[in-house]
Design an enzyme around this catalytic site. Structure first.
Site, PDB file in Angstrom:
ATOM      1  N   LYS A 161       0.774  -1.182   0.005  1.00 39.13           N
ATOM      2  CA  LYS A 161       0.000  -0.041  -0.057  1.00 39.13           C
ATOM      3  C   LYS A 161       0.772   1.228  -0.035  1.00 39.13           C
ATOM      4  O   LYS A 161       0.507   2.160  -0.710  1.00 39.13           O
ATOM      5  CB  LYS A 161      -1.010   0.084   1.279  1.00 39.13           C
ATOM      6  CG  LYS A 161      -0.310   0.128   2.532  1.00 39.13           C
ATOM      7  CD  LYS A 161      -1.018  -0.905   3.315  1.00 39.13           C
ATOM      8  CE  LYS A 161      -0.568  -2.748   3.053  1.00 39.13           C
ATOM      9  NZ  LYS A 161      -0.958  -3.764   4.036  1.00 39.13           N
ATOM     10  N   LYS A 206      -3.782   3.645   2.582  1.00 37.35           N
ATOM     11  CA  LYS A 206      -5.192   2.757   2.270  1.00 37.35           C
ATOM     12  C   LYS A 206      -6.262   3.689   1.613  1.00 37.35           C
ATOM     13  O   LYS A 206      -6.741   3.410   0.559  1.00 37.35           O
ATOM     14  CB  LYS A 206      -5.508   1.900   3.162  1.00 37.35           C
ATOM     15  CG  LYS A 206      -4.469   0.779   3.357  1.00 37.35           C
ATOM     16  CD  LYS A 206      -4.749   0.204   4.510  1.00 37.35           C
ATOM     17  CE  LYS A 206      -3.972  -1.121   4.928  1.00 37.35           C
ATOM     18  NZ  LYS A 206      -4.039  -1.522   6.357  1.00 37.35           N
ATOM     19  N   ASP A 242      -0.499   3.911   7.718  1.00 29.47           N
ATOM     20  CA  ASP A 242      -0.663   2.841   6.938  1.00 29.47           C
ATOM     21  C   ASP A 242      -2.317   3.261   6.545  1.00 29.47           C
ATOM     22  O   ASP A 242      -2.561   2.656   5.173  1.00 29.47           O
ATOM     23  CB  ASP A 242      -0.756   1.678   7.928  1.00 29.47           C
ATOM     24  CG  ASP A 242      -1.340   0.379   7.414  1.00 29.47           C
ATOM     25  OD1 ASP A 242      -0.641  -0.134   6.246  1.00 29.47           O
ATOM     26  OD2 ASP A 242      -2.418   0.058   7.509  1.00 29.47           O
ATOM     27  N   GLY A 293       1.194 -10.024  19.183  1.00 28.65           N
ATOM     28  CA  GLY A 293       1.544  -9.741  17.702  1.00 28.65           C
ATOM     29  C   GLY A 293       0.452  -9.112  16.913  1.00 28.65           C
ATOM     30  O   GLY A 293       0.547  -9.164  15.657  1.00 28.65           O
TER      31      GLY A 293
END
Lengths: 438, 438
Positions: free
Chosen positions: A107, A207, A203, A189
């Site tokens: 992206k 997008k 991020d 995680g």
């Protein structure tokens, strides 16, 4: 339909790459039956050729020589799963120069260097697909480009980062503060060791820049996308939001205005009964409005080895079908033929209209509210509701104000004046509110 | 990309047909920019050539001679919006025989006569698309065939009929009974004058037969799809469902079993906090599970002039792109190449496993519950929860039982015995419960 073998090269054998290999191995027959072509994973390049990823490869398939894969005349299509800008960009351009079709989940690269990649692909007559770059398994890019393409879109809203949504959901459910919840997300995680790109909203901005470009048929200058992450969100504001009937989400917003587009990412209050407010944990969702479609929403896993692999291999199969019938370039890469792509400016934040949540922290003395309300009135900001809880802290009180729709420039001016008052104990907290979804 | 004109013929100028004309007129430039071809609505055929539909057509475009349109060598693609079996089937077969691609919104025809249409189209080398047949504007058929096609699907669940969902939502919100709410839906235009196909579940069954066929890569014998509508749902059961934390929806269910598929439509209790339970009013939603995708959900308008037109024109644009690059037949009509389509049997209802809501109406005397529980135990049906509200009716009491997972055959046997007891005042009401979505 004639059976044809299409050789696929994979660049990057990390988590998603391993998922792609597993998918090719597990569903090989199904892939052949649905595409009518023989899609063969022929070569994998990664600097690490020794780690055990839990999958068995034919001898010689894995190499540390990316160049050998990029220039191999037998390879028809390259999957790029390295991530980041360098060397991913150089590898993709080299693959395109060698006539290979591209599937990528990158992206950041597509949002920032998409124009260069698309121009190269157009010259070479190859396809570039990147469904996995937005919303993991959710097929929203293809939906916009293919099925919903008869619509003029007015808005596209998304919850597009699983890490942020996991953290905000946990802060909401457990009344936790940001730092300990981030630490927990890291231990589970769900957040990277360096979570900056996720929690600062970068991020998500990558997008929504891609979604807005495709929905509105325009180039998006990524540097102009307003991006505010979730590091400033506190348990206090989440609690006030809940009392007022709202949830706080990191919302990606794209809106078509008359001669410009809004493309922005920031924490946003959504009414609790909105579908988007109900998207919790690591799930993602995208909500679109089209002039004939009306509203529609897509929901699914936003990331993870398997959901992302599903999107990557879906793109590989689409290109495989194109190759089989000689139809490369059937669908323009950004949903609109390049000569018709517009150059709409991004509306500056000062011009947007929104409702606002303001948490003013003032000293506890008579006349405070009158002073604040007077300044808001001077800037044409009217108050829709107010909340001043009983407070047991020593010397300051929170006053929570929900405004009617106002111009961001007016809000900023008013807050400058309010925060300069000597009755103000801390800078005012501002969170935008979205509740007029069309 | 060379500009090419593709002439479209429209059969049926009713509500949806009018929406299609409006969309072609309003978004003509956008359609051209996104497809790179010149898609021209060239001819419209309808028996009624005089009514005012609120759109202006060029002189001579509207004809009452369907045959002239079907055999016109200038027409490349025919949109069928007549509905029903006859003459829609004959018209489509004739258009295919004349080499025309087909776009249809006709779920009944595709579910019942799809094989014949597909066989004819395959021989003629033309495309057939029917996105508008399922879920109005929701692009779920294309998503399954194109973007999610790397997955082996395990379940597909849908709320697929806006009329039923409107009625059930209103019954739930206003504690109304079926008959008056149906009458209101009819007066609002949300239910037809003859609502049989909708309220008896037949329309929903057509749609899930198509979705299951595409998801599971198999032919579906429509006559074997278990179909139960909402005419038996009462305010009493909706109220008990709410007390137990459930909502009643007309749910379409497709499940892949080991060597068979479940395809069924019936009123179903869903936990209130499930996304599908929150799909209210005339909206539709489809929830899929794939082995790599995991769960995903699509939500949008299920019907209506504009949303359906969006889907129809989306299909026209997809075929237009195929024609432009000579790629007709790029994607198999049912998502899988015909020679690989399976013939999986539909699992008989007696073999399904579900949880059940049972409302037993018994005379109010000691020992009643023991007798009922004894019979359930004999058939290995265990009770998960029970509700026996205080009752002021003269001589009978409702006893509501929620079972653990049980075989439908066992439930049926047990109910035969229970309802034959002399303590039973009315036949027991059974509603299936779905709460183990994967």
């Amino acid at each position: 339909m004639q059976k044809k073998t299409i050789n696929v090269g994979l660049l990057g054998f990390g988590t998603i790459g391993t998922g792609v290999v597993r998918l090719f191995q597990k569903n090989a027959e199904l892939i052949a039956h649905r595409t009518g072509v023989n899609l063969q994973l022929a070569r994998i390049a990664d600097l690490d050729t020794t780690s055990d990823r839990g999958v068995t490869l034919p001898a010689g398939m894995l190499t540390n020589d990316a160049d050998a894969l990029l220039t191999d005349p037998e390879i028809d299509l390259v999957i790029e799963l390295i991530g980041g800008y360098t060397p991913a960009l150089q590898f993709i351009l080299k693959a395109i120069a060698h006539g290979k079709h591209i599937v990528t989940a990158n992206k950041a690269l597509m949002a920032v260097h998409g124009q260069e990649i698309i121009a190269a692909a157009s010259r070479a007559g190859v396809d570039v697909m990147f469904e996995a770059a937005v919303g993991g398994g959710i097929p929203v890019i293809s939906a916009i480009k293919e099925n919903l393409c008869a619509n003029r879109f007015s808005t596209v809203l998304g919850i597009l980062n699983g890490t942020c949504n996991f953290i905000l959901t946990k802060m909401t459910d457990e009344k936790g503060d940001f730092a300990p919840v981030l630490a927990e997300a890291q231990s589970l995680g769900y957040a990277e060791a360096d979570p900056t790109f996720d929690i600062e909203g970068v991020d998500t901005a990558h997008k929504i820049a891609l979604l807005a470009a495709i929905c509105f048929g325009t180039q998006i200058d990524f540097s102009q996308v307003y991006t505010e992450g979730i590091t400033g969100i506190t348990a206090v504001d989440i609690d006030f939001a809940a009392r007022l009937g709202y949830k706080i989400k990191l919302l990606a917003i794209g809106k078509q205005r008359k001669d410009s587009v809004e493309v922005r990412v920031h924490p946003t209050m959504l009414p609790v009964d909105y579908q988007l407010a109900e998207v919790d944990g690591v799930f993602n969702a995208v909500r679109l409005s089209g002039d004939f479609l009306g509203p529609a929403m897509f929901y699914g896993r936003g990331a993870g080895m398997e959901a992302t692999a599903s999107a990557v291999v879906g793109d590989v199969m689409a290109i495989g079908r194109n190759i089989a019938v000689g139809a490369a370039g059937r669908t323009p890469i950004m949903g609109c033929w390049p000569q018709h792509i517009a150059q709409q400016p991004i509306c500056p934040m000062s011009e947007i209209i929104s409702r606002y949540y303001l948490r003013v922290t003032a000293v506890d003395q008579p006349g405070v509210l009158a002073k604040i309300a007077t300044i808001l009135g001077q800037y044409n900001i009217s108050i829709q509701s107010m909340l001043q809880p009983e407070c047991h802290a020593a010397d300051s009180v929170p006053i929570v104000l929900m405004t009617h729709a106002a111009r961001e420039a007016d809000i900023n001016q008013a807050l400058l004046k309010i925060d300069a008052l000597d009755i103000i104990a801390q800078p005012t907290c501002l969170i935008r509110v979205e509740n007029d979804l069309d």
